[in-house]
Design an enzyme around this catalytic site. Structure first.
Site, PDB file in Angstrom:
ATOM      1  N   ILE A 120       1.973  -7.980  -8.914  1.00 54.35           N
ATOM      2  CA  ILE A 120       1.665  -7.300  -7.660  1.00 54.35           C
ATOM      3  C   ILE A 120       0.153  -7.321  -7.469  1.00 54.35           C
ATOM      4  O   ILE A 120      -0.593  -6.786  -8.283  1.00 54.35           O
ATOM      5  CB  ILE A 120       2.181  -5.843  -7.672  1.00 54.35           C
ATOM      6  CG1 ILE A 120       3.669  -5.785  -8.063  1.00 54.35           C
ATOM      7  CG2 ILE A 120       1.919  -5.176  -6.324  1.00 54.35           C
ATOM      8  CD1 ILE A 120       4.611  -6.564  -7.160  1.00 54.35           C
ATOM      9  N   GLU A 121      -0.278  -7.970  -6.398  1.00 47.95           N
ATOM     10  CA  GLU A 121      -1.688  -8.077  -6.059  1.00 47.95           C
ATOM     11  C   GLU A 121      -1.990  -7.060  -4.966  1.00 47.95           C
ATOM     12  O   GLU A 121      -1.389  -7.088  -3.892  1.00 47.95           O
ATOM     13  CB  GLU A 121      -1.980  -9.501  -5.574  1.00 47.95           C
ATOM     14  CG  GLU A 121      -3.406  -9.775  -5.205  1.00 47.95           C
ATOM     15  CD  GLU A 121      -3.615 -11.217  -4.734  1.00 47.95           C
ATOM     16  OE1 GLU A 121      -4.754 -11.530  -4.356  1.00 47.95           O
ATOM     17  OE2 GLU A 121      -2.660 -12.021  -4.740  1.00 47.95           O
ATOM     18  N   LEU A 122      -2.884  -6.139  -5.258  1.00 48.56           N
ATOM     19  CA  LEU A 122      -3.287  -5.110  -4.296  1.00 48.56           C
ATOM     20  C   LEU A 122      -4.652  -5.507  -3.776  1.00 48.56           C
ATOM     21  O   LEU A 122      -5.612  -5.623  -4.533  1.00 48.56           O
ATOM     22  CB  LEU A 122      -3.330  -3.749  -4.980  1.00 48.56           C
ATOM     23  CG  LEU A 122      -2.006  -3.343  -5.654  1.00 48.56           C
ATOM     24  CD1 LEU A 122      -2.196  -2.124  -6.514  1.00 48.56           C
ATOM     25  CD2 LEU A 122      -0.936  -3.117  -4.601  1.00 48.56           C
TER      26      LEU A 122
END
Length: 126
Positions: A120-122
């Site tokens: 998960i890339e925020l």
């Protein structure tokens, strides 16, 4: 010619629906919604439908597998606050903040993993 406007939803196959709901609601502030015996995670104008591994809803991906996704989510929260919140939630940061390229320009990103190991890339645009 077909003109695509935006994503409406995507589907994640998960090993444990409740663990996934806990992570995405507690850590990322998504709303858990239940409909027609199904579960989804809602944010903004999008949602992530969840399929419990072994009980996928047809039609589905050819090889539905927990932990096979790589998602980039644009956040309104500053990355400093994201980092603090992740640490407070005891979520390990894999990489970041680091510069990347998003769909419409330069972004800064922090990478974490959800309970299934999905990346998960925020991110925030700079």
């Amino acid at each position: 010619m077909i003109v695509v406007n935006r994503f409406d939803h995507l589907v994640l196959t998960v090993a444990d629906t409740e663990a996934t709901c806990d992570f995405y609601s507690r850590v990322l502030g998504m709303e858990v919604v239940r409909f027609e015996g199904r579960t989804a995670l809602k944010f903004g104008r999008q949602k992530i439908n969840l399929h419990q591994q072994g009980h996928e809803i047809a039609p589905h991906a050819l090889k539905p597998t927990p932990g096979s996704a790589d998602l980039c989510l644009i956040v309104d929260t500053t990355l400093d606050e994201v980092e603090q919140s992740l640490r407070a939630s005891k979520v390990s940061i894999e990489v970041g903040p680091i510069e990347r390229t998003g769909a419409t320009g330069k972004i800064r990103s922090i990478y974490v993993r959800d309970p299934d190991g999905n990346l998960i890339e925020l991110s925030q645009y700079v």
